[in-house]
Write a protein that holds these residues in place. Structure first.
Motif, short mmCIF file in Angstrom:
data_model
loop_
_atom_site.label_atom_id
_atom_site.label_comp_id
_atom_site.label_asym_id
_atom_site.label_seq_id
_atom_site.Cartn_x
_atom_site.Cartn_y
_atom_site.Cartn_z
N LEU A 35 0.78 -0.91 -0.15
CA LEU A 35 0.05 0.07 -0.18
C LEU A 35 0.92 1.26 0.07
O LEU A 35 0.53 2.18 -0.63
N GLY A 36 2.08 1.19 0.79
CA GLY A 36 3.16 2.34 0.86
C GLY A 36 3.50 2.59 -0.64
O GLY A 36 3.66 3.86 -0.89
N ILE A 37 3.87 1.74 -1.30
CA ILE A 37 4.44 1.82 -2.58
C ILE A 37 3.34 2.45 -3.54
O ILE A 37 3.43 3.31 -4.58
N TRP A 38 2.13 1.99 -3.42
CA TRP A 38 1.06 2.15 -4.34
C TRP A 38 0.47 3.70 -4.11
O TRP A 38 0.43 4.51 -5.04
N ARG A 44 -3.81 10.00 -6.36
CA ARG A 44 -5.20 9.95 -6.35
C ARG A 44 -5.50 9.02 -5.08
O ARG A 44 -6.40 9.15 -4.34
N SER A 45 -4.70 7.69 -5.16
CA SER A 45 -5.07 6.75 -4.26
C SER A 45 -4.70 7.17 -2.88
O SER A 45 -5.17 6.79 -1.91
N ARG A 46 -3.65 8.14 -2.78
CA ARG A 46 -3.19 8.41 -1.47
C ARG A 46 -4.20 9.42 -0.81
O ARG A 46 -4.25 9.32 0.36
N ILE A 52 -8.44 6.86 5.47
CA ILE A 52 -8.92 5.89 5.79
C ILE A 52 -8.18 5.18 6.93
O ILE A 52 -8.79 4.41 8.04
N ILE A 53 -6.99 4.81 6.53
CA ILE A 53 -5.93 4.17 7.52
C ILE A 53 -5.74 5.04 8.67
O ILE A 53 -6.09 4.36 9.93
#
Length: 516
Positions: A35-38, A44-46, A52-53
């Motif tokens: 997830l960190g890499i993503w 946009r995903s960040r 949420i996290i």
């Protein structure tokens, strides 16, 4: 010494703790880095993932365990989900931070030399971000080992079980042993990751010597052996041919004893293997749903609790629950069967120190109401929410206490000793009533309903194992209020093991049956 005498018990708890915490750590590490890499590569995903996290991390862990019970039930699955959710924040954040802090000129130089995007990530971003990632891993390791202690509340096991059992039975050595075990385990986990932090970085950066690589792999192999041993000791995937039934209990000394009595009877008289899920936090609130979805098979409940908290029925005018009515409703609505009543009524009562009872000439709840301005009242959190709890009590008797104190159910008697409160709600089978020389006040306005104890079992379990009904009904009317109080005294005051007390009781009733 407590640990030595129960070494097999503690070894099993340690194995469960290792299995749960390292299982959660493995999942969290993989998912967190991914997830960190993503989020690093996708702005946009960040903007979606990170809030949420962060939000999940703000939810109290105990609440998270409870919220998941309707969805996944109790036990290992619930524990792993909660632990992984909590462990994601440091792993994702540290992975993202490490990647984000890689100097742009180094990346540009690699790109200028013709490196592909994958090569830049593999040879530049990831090696340089690894110290930050490993730092997050150290934080996550300590956090998950500590949080695993709470998994015992939802029947997942682990060293937290020793802590909660100690709290519920007033056994200080158990509390200390469980607490020290978790602390030591967390320290060792942190040291393990810390020792290999630089070596892991060197290996990923291709700067490690052959000897250093061999040492790392040896230690990874040793860790794998420890995990395999933990799995073998907890035996979650046992291939035994014995069929199993699961006995549950609420988090009180009395319930530990009753759970052991049922479990030992079944083990002694049948070929069934018993899985013990004792001390489940939340009591009926969490046990009943788990019974409905087949995670548990049986436990001891009280008629008043079943009538008001489960069936949501209003009490009769005399506050006495009719057993035939509750039995019929449980079978019709839930396909659960009350096998009968054990013989004691563990209802609520108010209790104050005998010295104060004599000073103010108090023997009834009405007497206490007239003098309530001199008293500080303490009760468990549940008592202030129950339909037969504090609000109705005040309305019936007109109490006006000097102060009100909410606390864990097992701390009320400690609060009296420490002078924090001088009036509490008690149960009529509480051993500490005698041990602390308290006076139980007469409920002269008959406010509290009956709480007669009985075994509830799933109808499906009875259909599958019909031999259980005649076996467990042997206990009906065999446990008087005096007998239950005496057994509670042995566990909570004399610090006997509930298993030992249950064994002694079973031997007594077997002898009585022979004499008859």
């Amino acid at each position: 010494m407590e640990i030595f005498e129960r070494r097999i018990y503690f070894l099993k708890l340690l194995s469960e703790h290792i299995l749960i915490s390292f299982g959660a750590l493995a999942i969290t590490t993989i998912a967190g880095i991914a997830l960190g890499i993503w989020v690093f590569y996708s702005s946009r995903s960040r903007s979606l993932v990170m809030p949420i996290i962060n939000f999940l991390y703000t939810i109290p862990s105990i609440a998270m365990f409870g919220l998941l019970i309707p969805l996944v039930g109790i036990g290992l699955k619930n524990a792993l989900i909660v632990l992984v959710l909590y462990g994601l924040l440091p792993m994702v954040r540290n992975t993202f931070t490490g990647l984000n802090e890689v100097r742009s000129d180094i990346v540009e130089a690699a790109a200028g030399m013709g490196a592909t995007r994958y090569q830049i990530f593999k040879d530049v971003y990831f090696p340089l971000a690894l110290p930050s990632i490993v730092s997050g891993l150290r934080i996550t390791t300590v956090m998950l080992v500590a949080l695993t202690g709470l998994a015992a509340l939802i029947g997942a096991g682990g060293l937290g079980q020793a802590i909660f059992r100690g709290l519920n039975t007033m056994n200080t050595p158990m509390i200390v042993a469980g607490s020290l075990g978790i602390s030591l385990f967390a320290i060792l986990g942190d040291r393990f990751v810390g020792v290999f932090e630089n070596k892991i970085v060197r290996i990923v950066s291709h700067n490690a010597t052959k000897k250093q690589r061999i040492k790392v792999w040896i230690n990874i192999a040793l860790l794998a052996i420890v995990l395999i041993s933990a799995v073998a000791n907890t035996n979650p995937f046992s291939s035994t041919n014995k069929e199993t039934v699961t006995v549950a209990s609420k988090p009180t000394g009395e319930q530990f004893i009753l759970g052991e009595i049922m479990a030992q009877l079944i083990e002694n008289e049948t070929d069934l293997q018993v899985i013990r899920k004792f001390g489940i936090g939340g009591g009926t609130t969490n046990i009943h749903p788990a019974l409905m979805n087949g995670k548990l098979d049986m436990y001891v409940e009280y008629t008043g609790t079943g009538w008001m908290n489960v069936l949501k029925e209003k009490l009769p005018d005399d506050n006495q629950v009719n057993f035939k009515d509750i039995q019929a409703l449980y079978q019709d609505k839930f396909q659960l069967k009350w096998l009968g009543l054990l013989g004691f009524n563990n209802t609520y009562a108010l209790a104050i120190p005998d010295s104060l009872a004599r000073k103010f000439n108090i023997s009834t709840s009405s007497d206490l109401a007239r003098n309530s301005g001199h008293f500080k009242f303490g009760a468990e959190f549940d008592f202030f929410e129950r339909p037969d709890g504090y609000q109705g009590l005040v309305k019936t008797y007109g109490f006006n206490f000097a102060s009100i104190h909410e606390m864990d159910i097992n701390l009320r008697y400690n609060a009296i000793i420490q002078g924090k409160v001088n009036a509490i709600d008690a149960f009529t089978t509480d051993a500490k009533i005698v041990a602390q020389n308290l006076r139980v006040l007469k409920d002269d306005l008959h406010y509290f309903p009956s709480y007669e104890a009985g075994i509830i079992i799933r109808m499906e379990t009875l259909d599958k194992h019909p031999e259980l009904e005649p076996l467990l009904t042997m206990l009906n009317e065999k446990i008087s209020t005096t007998t239950m109080m005496q057994m509670n005294y042995e566990v909570e005051v004399e610090n006997k093991d509930p298993k030992e007390v249950a064994q002694s009781f079973i031997a007594t009733i077997k002898q009585e049956n022979k004499d008859e």
